[in-house]
Design an enzyme around this catalytic site. Structure first.
Site, short mmCIF file in Angstrom:
data_model
loop_
_atom_site.label_atom_id
_atom_site.label_comp_id
_atom_site.label_asym_id
_atom_site.label_seq_id
_atom_site.Cartn_x
_atom_site.Cartn_y
_atom_site.Cartn_z
CB THR A 97 -1.03 0.11 1.20
OG1 THR A 97 -0.22 0.16 2.43
CG2 THR A 97 -1.73 -1.29 1.01
CD GLU A 98 -1.96 6.35 -0.46
OE1 GLU A 98 -1.33 7.26 -0.57
OE2 GLU A 98 -3.17 6.32 -0.43
CG LEU A 99 5.39 5.20 3.88
CD1 LEU A 99 5.24 3.95 4.58
CD2 LEU A 99 6.89 5.34 3.54
CG PHE A 100 -0.77 7.59 4.52
CD1 PHE A 100 -1.02 6.21 4.30
CD2 PHE A 100 -1.45 8.50 4.32
CE1 PHE A 100 -1.94 6.00 3.58
CE2 PHE A 100 -2.77 8.13 3.34
CZ PHE A 100 -2.77 6.67 2.93
CE LYS A 132 -7.90 -1.65 14.92
NZ LYS A 132 -7.52 -2.85 15.85
CG ASP A 141 -4.54 -1.81 8.46
OD1 ASP A 141 -4.57 -2.22 9.64
OD2 ASP A 141 -3.58 -1.70 7.62
#
Length: 700
Positions: free
Chosen positions: A104-107, A154, A171
């Site tokens: 997935t992409e990184l934040f 969440k 997620d």
């Protein structure tokens, strides 16, 4: 400046690559959970850093067929493309190591929980902006056919790019495409799971429930049901409909109402599309909502945002010392690096007191709205409001062991509210019933705490083993009923789960504590049945009843050929006055004039002497009531003139005697005599209710 010097040499080489060879994983761990580990990775084609998520299956799946099915489901997730959904690049199943890998992409700012903990001072406008982004992402997922449900929403699974205020749902590796065979699994975090998830029969609305818990976490900084120490305790509370204690810390009514709307039962829960149209989330570009979302601090004061906050008091949205390239992992704690020179040319002189940023402007008058209750102020307000009313409570134990209570509220204007309600000592608490009562009956002027304490005290006198004490686990159980219109059924209520006032009076004819229909007209609100009266109306009705009893005794003496005993002539009638219990003897109260419909007053030692003007008004009203009853009786008598005798079958014509039409109550008391003369079918049983005429009839 921007270099990779912070990477250790061991992290510079790939330790694993995906089947296509495009993505390579470093050995640097960004975050770790119970079943998932997040590593830093690199996309060789695009030259960007990404997040490599690795899920250990262990015993979740029992066969290669299950692995293949799960792979097909997760593979479809990479087709999801939305600005508020984390970019899902690829995924595959490592059957040899029993792992699920997805990239997935990184934040830049980590999870929403981490971001919120670092920035404790957040305006409610920003929180609404986050909520809208999350709901847009949920609406996109749920709009698919079949819908895609997250099942584990969440704040730890919502990610932030802090430099842009961008929020995305992440997620999705544990999400599933909703099918009958796939939705029947209890998956997720217990604190955020809706009741229907535990029952393993649910739809996409479980994500709305979890979204409500996310808002609660954003506001209170605590996990829902943090008061529980074991998942079994959470399960018990959720299945019994009890909301988390953190919900009762939220003071802002709009925020609390919006959260409760998300946490409603599945039949009442609304969709993401409907929540996006909710007035709570509507803020125009030119509108300023200056309420601040603060965290309750046990050691420091709660500062609120001032109405006019200069630009140089605002914190920077991005700082290289804080927003390093971390994602899905652990973040450095707050440091004093905030107190430094910023690029806008202004110095930040905010000092920290007990962990809070101090601002000189905040010591002046503030106009923010706190989200948490201030118990001292509320108690003072309740005491001020309750000083104008007199509240008493009485109770009685039923034959089945239950309790039935009456709350009496009298104000200075002579208005009396009698509220009758059942109480289950097994499931109810004084605080929950008091809260429900205030909401159902719109009793804003009376304190919930005071009523709860009075209920506790009365129950303690009836049930010695009762343990009084406030419990904040219960919430309003009938929010929809509070908005419904109150319909008066002439004191005949619909059956509730605990019974009704009329049922109680029928099964307990000798009850002295509960006095109802003779004093007014009742309304049913959930379990509560209310009768509102005025002091003058009570006196008027009692006098009317006394005259009826006097006339019925004379009628009975003429029809049956014998006289009543001296004890019956001196029969006492008890009624409750707003101040005391009065006992007015019929022989002393009414001096009946034979052959006329008038009467005179003879005050007893217990009754106040009425003035001449009051006496004339009472006589006028009683004459009107008597005439109305006579008309109703004539109509019924005309319909029964051709009724046959049960034994002989002959037609009977009824000739009313003098005074027969003078009393409704007399017919009820002389029911046996009438049965002997005319038969059971001639007894007008419905006329008994005219002894409790609606209050409106007197005022007309």
């Amino acid at each position: 400046m921007n270099n990779l010097s912070y990477l250790e040499p061991d992290y510079s080489e790939f330790v694993e690559v995906d089947p296509t060879g495009r993505y390579g994983r470093y050995n640097e761990v960004l975050g770790k959970g119970a079943s998932k580990t997040v590593y830093r990775a690199f996309d060789e084609y695009e030259g960007i850093e990404v997040a490599w998520n690795q899920v250990k299956l262990y015993d979740f799946l029992q066969s290669p067929e299950d692995l293949e099915r799960l792979y097909c489901e997760i593979h479809l997730l990479k087709t999801l493309k939305h600005k508020n959904i984390m970019k899902f690049y690829t995924s595959w199943v490592d059957t040899a190591n029993r792992n699920i890998n997805f990239v997935t992409e990184l934040f830049t700012s980590g999870t929403l929980r981490q971001y919120r903990l670092r920035h404790k001072r957040v305006n409610i406008r920003a929180m609404k902006h986050w909520c809208r982004q999350i709901l847009r992402g949920l609406h996109y997922l749920h709009s698919h056919d079949p819908p895609v449900i997250h099942r584990d929403l969440k704040c730890d699974n919502i990610f932030v790019n802090g430099n842009q205020g961008e929020v995305k749902i992440g997620d999705l590796g544990l999400a599933a495409i909703l099918r009958k065979s796939h939705a029947a699994h209890c998956v997720g975090t217990p604190e955020f799971m809706a009741p229907e998830v535990y029952e393993e029969a649910y739809n996409e609305l479980v994500d709305i429930y979890s979204f409500g818990m996310c808002i609660l976490e954003m506001v209170t900084f605590d996990y829902p049901y943090s008061e529980c120490t074991h998942p079994a305790q959470i399960y018990k509370k959720v299945m019994s409909g009890k909301k988390p204690d953190a919900l009762y810390k939220v003071k802002d009514p709009e925020v609390k109402c919006f959260i409760e709307k998300c946490l409603a039962t599945v039949s009442l829960r609304v969709s993401a599309r409907e929540l996006l149209d909710d007035p709570f989330l509507r803020i125009d570009d030119g509108e300023f909502d200056l309420r601040s979302v603060d965290m309750e601090d046990s050691v420091g004061p709660l500062y609120r945002q001032p109405h006019h906050l200069p630009d140089y008091y605002n914190y920077p949205s991005n700082s290289s010392s804080l927003n390093r390239q971390y994602s899905n992992g652990n973040y450095p704690s707050n440091s004093s690096s905030l107190n430094r020179q910023y690029s806008n040319g202004y110095n930040s002189h905010h000092e920290y007191q007990n962990g809070w940023a101090y601002n000189p402007a905040e010591t002046e008058e503030t106009h923010g709205i706190e989200l948490f209750e201030s118990r001292n102020n509320d108690d003072q307000e309740e005491e001020k409001k309750s000083g104008n009313v007199d509240i008493t409570i009485k109770g009685k134990r039923r034959d089945d062991g239950g309790l039935f209570l009456r709350l009496r509220i009298a104000d200075k204007e002579g208005r009396v509210r009698n509220i009758y309600f059942p109480f289950d000592i097994e499931t109810d608490t004084a605080l929950s019933v008091a809260t429900e009562m205030v909401a159902e009956l719109d009793m804003d002027d009376h304190g919930v705490t005071k009523i709860a304490n009075m209920i506790d005290g009365e129950i303690s006198s009836l049930v010695p083993s009762w343990r009084p004490g406030p419990e904040f686990e219960e919430c309003l159980a009938a929010a929809a009923a509070a908005n419904a219109a109150s319909i008066c059924n002439n004191c005949v209520s619909n059956r509730t789960s605990m019974g009704s006032v009329m049922d109680f009076l029928r099964t307990n004819p000798g009850a002295n504590v509960i006095q109802c229909c003779r004093n007014g007209c009742g309304e049913t609100h959930g379990r509560f049945e209310e009768i509102t009266i005025r002091e003058t109306e009570v006196r008027l009705r009692e006098l009317w009843k006394l005259q009826q009893q006097q006339e019925s005794r004379e009628l009975s003496s003429i029809d049956s050929g014998h006289n009543h005993s001296e004890e019956e002539e001196e029969e006492e009638v008890l009624y409750e006055d707003p101040e005391n219990m009065f006992s007015c003897e019929a022989g002393n109260e009414i001096n009946h004039i034979s052959g006329s419909g008038s009467f005179s007053f003879m005050p007893s030692k217990y009754c106040d002497e009425p003035s001449e003007k009051t006496e004339n008004q009472v006589q006028q009203e009683l004459r009107w009531l008597k005439a109305k009853c006579q008309i109703e009786l004539r109509d019924i008598q005309d319909e029964q003139l051709k009724t046959r005798w049960p034994e002989s079958g002959e037609e009977v014509e009824i000739s009313p005697k003098d005074g027969f039409l003078g009393s409704v109550s007399g017919l009820g008391r002389e029911e046996d005599t009438v049965k002997e003369m005319f038969g059971e079918r001639l007894v007008p049983k419905c006329l008994k209710r005219t002894t409790s005429l609606p209050v409106d009839a007197i005022d007309s």
